[in-house]
Scaffold this motif. Sequence first.
Motif, PDB file in Angstrom:
ATOM      1  N   ASP A  34       6.471  21.822  -4.431  1.00 50.04           N
ATOM      2  CA  ASP A  34       6.090  22.881  -5.365  1.00 50.04           C
ATOM      3  C   ASP A  34       6.230  24.194  -4.596  1.00 50.04           C
ATOM      4  OD1 ASP A  34       4.954  24.654  -7.057  1.00 50.04           O
ATOM      5  OD2 ASP A  34       2.949  23.766  -7.059  1.00 50.04           O
ATOM      6  N   ALA A  35       7.401  24.841  -4.736  1.00 51.08           N
ATOM      7  CA  ALA A  35       7.753  25.966  -3.872  1.00 51.08           C
ATOM      8  C   ALA A  35       6.842  27.169  -4.067  1.00 51.08           C
ATOM      9  CB  ALA A  35       9.210  26.360  -4.114  1.00 51.08           C
ATOM     10  N   GLY A  36       6.346  27.397  -5.274  1.00 53.92           N
ATOM     11  CA  GLY A  36       5.573  28.609  -5.535  1.00 53.92           C
ATOM     12  C   GLY A  36       6.374  29.836  -5.118  1.00 53.92           C
ATOM     13  N   GLU A  37       5.654  30.959  -4.906  1.00 59.88           N
ATOM     14  CA  GLU A  37       6.369  32.163  -4.470  1.00 59.88           C
ATOM     15  C   GLU A  37       5.713  32.832  -3.282  1.00 59.88           C
ATOM     16  OE1 GLU A  37       6.607  34.570  -7.940  1.00 59.88           O
ATOM     17  OE2 GLU A  37       8.298  33.428  -8.751  1.00 59.88           O
ATOM     18  N   GLY A  38       4.477  32.484  -3.017  1.00 62.70           N
ATOM     19  CA  GLY A  38       3.736  33.159  -1.958  1.00 62.70           C
ATOM     20  C   GLY A  38       3.791  32.397  -0.652  1.00 62.70           C
ATOM     21  N   ALA A  39       2.703  32.488   0.101  1.00 64.81           N
ATOM     22  CA  ALA A  39       2.673  31.895   1.436  1.00 64.81           C
ATOM     23  C   ALA A  39       2.409  30.397   1.396  1.00 64.81           C
ATOM     24  CB  ALA A  39       1.586  32.581   2.271  1.00 64.81           C
ATOM     25  N   LEU A  40       1.904  29.905   0.264  1.00 67.55           N
ATOM     26  CA  LEU A  40       1.501  28.499   0.216  1.00 67.55           C
ATOM     27  C   LEU A  40       2.547  27.637  -0.498  1.00 67.55           C
ATOM     28  CD1 LEU A  40      -0.850  26.595   0.959  1.00 67.55           C
ATOM     29  CD2 LEU A  40      -1.718  26.939  -1.353  1.00 67.55           C
ATOM     30  N   ILE A  41       3.028  26.620   0.219  1.00 70.74           N
ATOM     31  CA  ILE A  41       3.981  25.667  -0.357  1.00 70.74           C
ATOM     32  C   ILE A  41       3.250  24.342  -0.528  1.00 70.74           C
ATOM     33  CG2 ILE A  41       6.162  24.445   0.031  1.00 70.74           C
ATOM     34  CD1 ILE A  41       6.845  26.816   1.998  1.00 70.74           C
ATOM     35  N   GLY A  42       3.250  23.813  -1.740  1.00 69.41           N
ATOM     36  CA  GLY A  42       2.599  22.533  -1.982  1.00 69.41           C
ATOM     37  C   GLY A  42       3.628  21.410  -1.905  1.00 69.41           C
ATOM     38  N   VAL A  43       3.194  20.260  -1.399  1.00 70.57           N
ATOM     39  CA  VAL A  43       4.082  19.093  -1.401  1.00 70.57           C
ATOM     40  C   VAL A  43       3.281  17.873  -1.838  1.00 70.57           C
ATOM     41  CG1 VAL A  43       5.756  17.711  -0.112  1.00 70.57           C
ATOM     42  CG2 VAL A  43       5.251  20.027   0.652  1.00 70.57           C
ATOM     43  N   ASP A  44       3.776  17.183  -2.858  1.00 66.98           N
ATOM     44  CA  ASP A  44       3.217  15.880  -3.213  1.00 66.98           C
ATOM     45  C   ASP A  44       4.086  14.834  -2.522  1.00 66.98           C
ATOM     46  OD1 ASP A  44       2.287  13.541  -4.279  1.00 66.98           O
ATOM     47  OD2 ASP A  44       2.314  14.241  -6.373  1.00 66.98           O
ATOM     48  N   ALA A  45       3.511  14.158  -1.533  1.00 68.02           N
ATOM     49  CA  ALA A  45       4.292  13.153  -0.803  1.00 68.02           C
ATOM     50  C   ALA A  45       4.465  11.893  -1.632  1.00 68.02           C
ATOM     51  CB  ALA A  45       3.627  12.829   0.531  1.00 68.02           C
ATOM     52  N   CYS A  46       3.774  11.816  -2.774  1.00 67.24           N
ATOM     53  CA  CYS A  46       3.937  10.709  -3.731  1.00 67.24           C
ATOM     54  C   CYS A  46       3.685   9.348  -3.089  1.00 67.24           C
ATOM     55  CB  CYS A  46       5.340  10.745  -4.351  1.00 67.24           C
ATOM     56  SG  CYS A  46       5.697  12.264  -5.247  1.00 67.24           S
ATOM     57  N   GLY A  47       2.758   9.312  -2.130  1.00 70.15           N
ATOM     58  CA  GLY A  47       2.429   8.036  -1.487  1.00 70.15           C
ATOM     59  C   GLY A  47       3.305   7.721  -0.290  1.00 70.15           C
ATOM     60  N   GLY A  48       4.237   8.617   0.034  1.00 71.46           N
ATOM     61  CA  GLY A  48       5.122   8.402   1.181  1.00 71.46           C
ATOM     62  C   GLY A  48       4.552   9.024   2.453  1.00 71.46           C
ATOM     63  N   TRP A  99       0.846  -1.204   0.000  1.00 71.31           N
ATOM     64  CA  TRP A  99       0.000   0.000   0.000  1.00 71.31           C
ATOM     65  C   TRP A  99       0.882   1.256   0.000  1.00 71.31           C
ATOM     66  CZ3 TRP A  99      -4.679   2.034  -0.538  1.00 71.31           C
ATOM     67  CH2 TRP A  99      -5.042   3.188   0.158  1.00 71.31           C
ATOM     68  N   GLY A 100       0.517   2.241  -0.806  1.00 74.16           N
ATOM     69  CA  GLY A 100       1.284   3.493  -0.822  1.00 74.16           C
ATOM     70  C   GLY A 100       2.686   3.266  -1.357  1.00 74.16           C
ATOM     71  N   SER A 101       3.537   4.250  -1.138  1.00 73.13           N
ATOM     72  CA  SER A 101       4.934   4.164  -1.588  1.00 73.13           C
ATOM     73  C   SER A 101       5.822   4.627  -0.447  1.00 73.13           C
ATOM     74  CB  SER A 101       5.154   5.054  -2.814  1.00 73.13           C
ATOM     75  OG  SER A 101       4.252   4.706  -3.831  1.00 73.13           O
ATOM     76  N   PRO A 102       6.017   3.746   0.558  1.00 72.00           N
ATOM     77  CA  PRO A 102       6.688   4.189   1.782  1.00 72.00           C
ATOM     78  C   PRO A 102       8.107   4.712   1.569  1.00 72.00           C
ATOM     79  CG  PRO A 102       6.327   1.808   1.780  1.00 72.00           C
ATOM     80  CD  PRO A 102       5.566   2.348   0.635  1.00 72.00           C
ATOM     81  N   SER A 103       8.751   4.321   0.467  1.00 70.46           N
ATOM     82  CA  SER A 103      10.120   4.803   0.227  1.00 70.46           C
ATOM     83  C   SER A 103      10.147   6.068  -0.622  1.00 70.46           C
ATOM     84  CB  SER A 103      10.938   3.716  -0.493  1.00 70.46           C
ATOM     85  OG  SER A 103      11.110   2.611   0.350  1.00 70.46           O
ATOM     86  N   ALA A 104       8.957   6.578  -0.977  1.00 69.17           N
ATOM     87  CA  ALA A 104       8.930   7.733  -1.892  1.00 69.17           C
ATOM     88  C   ALA A 104       9.471   8.990  -1.223  1.00 69.17           C
ATOM     89  CB  ALA A 104       7.488   7.987  -2.343  1.00 69.17           C
ATOM     90  N   LEU A 105      10.171   9.790  -2.021  1.00 66.11           N
ATOM     91  CA  LEU A 105      10.617  11.101  -1.541  1.00 66.11           C
ATOM     92  C   LEU A 105       9.634  12.145  -2.070  1.00 66.11           C
ATOM     93  CD1 LEU A 105      14.453  10.717  -2.034  1.00 66.11           C
ATOM     94  CD2 LEU A 105      13.178  10.785   0.122  1.00 66.11           C
ATOM     95  N   PRO A 106       9.338  13.174  -1.262  1.00 64.41           N
ATOM     96  CA  PRO A 106       8.333  14.161  -1.662  1.00 64.41           C
ATOM     97  C   PRO A 106       8.830  15.093  -2.761  1.00 64.41           C
ATOM     98  CG  PRO A 106       9.360  14.771   0.414  1.00 64.41           C
ATOM     99  CD  PRO A 106       9.902  13.421   0.064  1.00 64.41           C
TER     100      PRO A 106
END
Length: 332
Positions: free
Chosen positions: A73-87, A63-70
């Motif tokens: 998505d730095a953007g420029e404003g106050a909101l930083i996005g992160v896709d944990a990619c199943g980790g 289940w999921g991708s426990p070894s995945a590295l995130p």
Amino acid sequence: MADTRLSFDELALLLRRVFEAQGLPARIAAVLGENCAACQRDGALSHGVFRIPGYVSTIQSGWGSPSALPVIDAGEGALIGVDACGGFAQVALDAARPLLLERVRAQGIAALSIRNSQHFSALWPDVEPFAEAGLVALSVVNSMAVVAPAPGATPVFGTNPMAFSSPRAGQPPYTWDQASSALAHGDVQIAAREGHKLAPGTGVDAQGTPTDDPDKILNGGALLPFGGHKGASIAMLIEILAAAFTGGAFSSEVDWSDHPGAKIPLTGQFLLVMDPSHTDGFAQRVAQLSDAVRASGSARLPGDRRHRIRAEAAQKGVALTTADLAMIKGYL
Ligand code: NDP
Ligand code: PYC
């Protein structure tokens, strides 16, 4: 009940080795080992070493991708996005923390929006370090559909915790961390294992009838939100922020039926961090309010118990049962 004690570093290393033995990369294993050891150290036992079999069975289930590295998505404003990619969400936070701190210091406020992430722990370890660095932090995470919005309804929410931490002058940070269900799922499992009944209002059986039997809640029944419709509204807010906002799955969308043994929801997490330094004496004001609550006759504030157990662990070591230590070593 402490049969044995290990130093925090010894326990964190032992747990790191358990995760490495499951094939996880060293950095991920270190983050998870330290997180789980911190829960055990602070007496947050529903998310301490009790969770290790669930981590292992989930990793082994595919289940999921426990070894995945995130991917950040730095953007420029106050909101930083992160896709944990199943980790793991803690690994995503670990990777994004330097950028988050940079944005908070520059802008006064910043948020981390983590999606496709697994979270199997307490939430206070995610917020308290920010308060130790002088910042105010709030986080929510959704989990798996085990909470019915009302008696007789179908489970749709997770046990969805929310945690808050603030600097407090002369005392440890003021931190609370609570499920939006009447009880965390982990505590229901512990009650079932130890044969305890639960308080009225905790959950319902498979027919939607209120029950104090943890086995009936776990086998076809459901937990209820804390505080009736008010807790249901908080649970809904958490689904909206941790899933709809981040792009992660709702608790009701977690489908691990093809992965027997999987126990860690794959959803999302939202974290908001604020710099209170624009207000002189902020941490003193928080201490003043805490003191007023204590003076009112409230013997215990959230976090008091954990910090007392943490101080004891610093003196004597982290408490473990011999059965738990044997269980951990069995995975090496
Ligand atoms: P509790 O009800 O045990 O505690 C909630 C908060 O209230 C804590 O901050 C606690 O402080 C404080 N508290 C407890 N009793 C008192 C009291 N009598 N007076 C004052 N303060 C008090 O927590 P929950 O059962 O709701 O949640 C347990 C854990 O489960 C949390 O860490 C949560 O993050 C985790 N969880 C994780 C999920 C996930 O998806 N990852 C899902 C659901 C829950 P103290 O810690 O000092 O006791
Ligand atoms: O204790 O409710 C819980 C829980 C769900 C996911 C991780 N912990």
